[in-house]
Motif scaffolding. Structure first.
Motif, PDB file in Angstrom:
ATOM      1  N   GLN A 198       0.831  -1.208   0.000  1.00  0.00           N
ATOM      2  CA  GLN A 198       0.000   0.000   0.000  1.00  0.00           C
ATOM      3  C   GLN A 198       0.863   1.255   0.000  1.00  0.00           C
ATOM      4  OE1 GLN A 198      -3.285  -0.349  -0.381  1.00  0.00           O
ATOM      5  NE2 GLN A 198      -2.981  -2.580  -0.325  1.00  0.00           N
ATOM      6  N   PHE A 199       1.942   1.229   0.785  1.00  0.00           N
ATOM      7  CA  PHE A 199       2.879   2.348   0.798  1.00  0.00           C
ATOM      8  C   PHE A 199       3.616   2.450  -0.531  1.00  0.00           C
ATOM      9  CE2 PHE A 199       2.286   1.927   5.357  1.00  0.00           C
ATOM     10  CZ  PHE A 199       2.388   3.235   5.818  1.00  0.00           C
ATOM     11  N   GLU A 201       2.564   1.832  -3.528  1.00  0.00           N
ATOM     12  CA  GLU A 201       1.737   2.538  -4.511  1.00  0.00           C
ATOM     13  C   GLU A 201       1.803   4.043  -4.295  1.00  0.00           C
ATOM     14  OE1 GLU A 201      -2.210   1.025  -4.376  1.00  0.00           O
ATOM     15  OE2 GLU A 201      -1.645  -1.032  -4.941  1.00  0.00           O
ATOM     16  N   THR A 202       1.837   4.456  -3.030  1.00  0.00           N
ATOM     17  CA  THR A 202       1.929   5.891  -2.725  1.00  0.00           C
ATOM     18  C   THR A 202       3.286   6.446  -3.131  1.00  0.00           C
ATOM     19  OG1 THR A 202       0.445   5.544  -0.839  1.00  0.00           O
ATOM     20  CG2 THR A 202       1.700   7.597  -0.872  1.00  0.00           C
ATOM     21  N   PHE A 203       4.360   5.687  -2.846  1.00  0.00           N
ATOM     22  CA  PHE A 203       5.705   6.159  -3.154  1.00  0.00           C
ATOM     23  C   PHE A 203       5.951   6.265  -4.663  1.00  0.00           C
ATOM     24  CE2 PHE A 203       7.158   3.973   1.025  1.00  0.00           C
ATOM     25  CZ  PHE A 203       6.644   5.034   1.737  1.00  0.00           C
ATOM     26  N   SER A 204       5.253   5.468  -5.462  1.00  0.00           N
ATOM     27  CA  SER A 204       5.467   5.482  -6.913  1.00  0.00           C
ATOM     28  C   SER A 204       5.116   6.833  -7.528  1.00  0.00           C
ATOM     29  CB  SER A 204       4.644   4.378  -7.575  1.00  0.00           C
ATOM     30  OG  SER A 204       3.252   4.606  -7.367  1.00  0.00           O
ATOM     31  N   SER A 205       4.294   7.612  -6.857  1.00  0.00           N
ATOM     32  CA  SER A 205       3.893   8.918  -7.389  1.00  0.00           C
ATOM     33  C   SER A 205       4.821  10.043  -6.928  1.00  0.00           C
ATOM     34  CB  SER A 205       2.449   9.244  -6.964  1.00  0.00           C
ATOM     35  OG  SER A 205       2.358   9.318  -5.548  1.00  0.00           O
ATOM     36  N   ILE A 401       8.292   9.867   3.577  1.00  0.00           N
ATOM     37  CA  ILE A 401       7.329  10.913   3.927  1.00  0.00           C
ATOM     38  C   ILE A 401       8.033  11.997   4.743  1.00  0.00           C
ATOM     39  CG2 ILE A 401       5.180  11.424   5.160  1.00  0.00           C
ATOM     40  CD1 ILE A 401       4.334   8.543   4.530  1.00  0.00           C
TER      41      ILE A 401
END
Length: 408
Positions: A198-199, A201-205, A401
């Motif tokens: 889940q993290f 997917e967030t980091f890919s952006s 983050i």
């Protein structure tokens, strides 16, 4: 030529009747026929009015396992009943009715029927070798021959209770850290398989290079997602192979037992427990009047480790050839000076069983203290491992983050 007679199988019969006082009684008894069951009941002073074969359950019922503690409880209760002056057969009846385990209750009633038919108690329990080992049967036989069965049962109950308490201490010492670390492994695997993606997917952006620690954790997560099923299967297969090999290969099992004595911390606990079993069993058998050579044979099977088993058999052979017990024990170079001194004093004073009993109490207390100390030592270590595993994963996920927050 006459055909060979086929063996008649026993079945369980339910019965109702009246006892000697005219009160209604009912129960279950094993026998080959209803007529034989009625005859057994009449010998017990019961007038049967209804006897029928017990119906089998439709889908079959799995019998509840009989644990060693069930045998210890049975022995203690039987000893208490006999000390109160209650006859042996009636003691079986009272103890059996109070047992919660149906399988154990069946065995007790079967022994009761066998004894009431005129057989010796030792011969009756010998028909159940899984529940009553050779040592138990020999001590009961010794008690019957000497006319002190209630005293022997009391000693046996004490022996069984202390032996089971010792086993439980060893199991708790081994299972506690393994269980907690297994839970830690499961939690870590769940985080890697379910949470870290889940993290990711967030980091890919983000469009920025992630910290090295975070990249390592994400690669580990990808590996776990792709291979977790194979890893889990491998653990189960390896555990099964280990268990079966230990069960089937005597040489492998003995190697494991030898290795266990060399383990840090755990080796001391296992060694001390072997000393406790050796002294406790020898004390009990010797106090029962069992000849020393025969007693050592029983002790060898109760030590719980192949190293001490072989040493005990060597002691037995040396004693058989005429050596003193203390000299034979010393020759093995396995037993501490305390055991040697206590045995020496016991041989000189004629109170060997009392000296060995003191030794057993000492080593059982040593196991208790060692297990308590191990538990106290393991708790902070386990908490530290959990903190590193779970905390490390969380730090790896939040580091990017934090870096973005510092840039903004």
């Amino acid at each position: 030529m006459a055909a060979p007679a086929t063996a008649v199988k026993e079945a369980t019969f339910t019965w109702q009747g009246q006892d000697a006082k005219g009160k209604t009684a009912k129960g279950e008894t094993k026998g080959t026929s209803a007529a034989m069951v009625k005859a057994q009941l009449r010998k017990q002073g019961i007038k049967p009015t209804k006897v029928k074969k017990k119906a089998k359950p439709l889908f079959g019922a799995s019998k509840q396992a009989i644990k060693p503690m069930d045998i210890a409880i049975f022995t203690r209760q039987l000893a208490t009943m006999m000390k109160a002056g209650i006859p042996l057969v009636q003691s079986f009846e009272i103890v059996g009715e109070g047992l919660d385990n149906p399988s154990m209750k069946d065995i007790v009633f079967s022994i009761r029927d066998d004894v009431s038919a005129g057989n010796q108690f030792a011969d009756s329990i010998a028909k159940f070798p899984r529940q009553f080992d050779k040592l138990f049967c020999n001590l009961v036989a010794s008690g019957e021959q000497s006319g002190a069965l209630e005293t022997m049962l009391d000693r046996l109950a004490t022996y069984k209770e202390k032996s089971e308490a010792l086993k439980q201490k060893i199991k708790s010492a081994m299972s506690y850290p393994i269980t907690v670390l297994a839970v830690a492994g499961i939690v870590t695997a769940i985080l890697l398989i379910k949470v870290v993606p889940q993290f990711a997917e967030t980091f890919s952006s983000f469009g920025a290079e992630l910290p090295i620690f975070t990249q390592y954790v994400m690669r580990l997560s990808d590996f776990m997602i792709a291979w977790w099923l194979y890893i889990l299967g491998g653990i189960f297969v390896a555990s099964y192979i280990f268990k079966e090999t230990k069960h089937r290969s005597k040489k492998f099992a003995e190697s494991i037992e030898r290795l266990s004595l060399k383990l840090p911390v755990f080796g001391y606990i296992i060694e001390t427990s072997c000393l406790a079993r050796f002294t406790r069993t020898l004390s009990t058998t010797f106090a029962a009047g069992v000849p020393l050579v025969e007693a050592l044979t029983s002790v060898s099977g109760a030590t719980g480790n192949i190293v001490y088993k072989n040493a005990t058999l060597q002691i037995r052979d040396d004693v058989t050839s005429g050596q003193q017990l203390m000299a034979s024990i010393k020759a093995t170079d396995l037993f501490p000076i305390m055991v040697l001194q206590m045995v020496s004093i016991g041989e000189e004073s004629g109170a060997l069983d009392a000296m060995l009993d003191k030794c057993a109490n000492f080593y059982e207390a040593e196991v208790d203290n060692a297990v308590d100390g191990l538990t106290s030592m393991m708790e902070p270590l386990i908490m530290a491992v959990l903190g590193i595993l779970v905390g490390g994963l969380m730090i790896a996920m939040y580091m990017p983050i934090f870096q973005i927050g510092a840039v903004v």
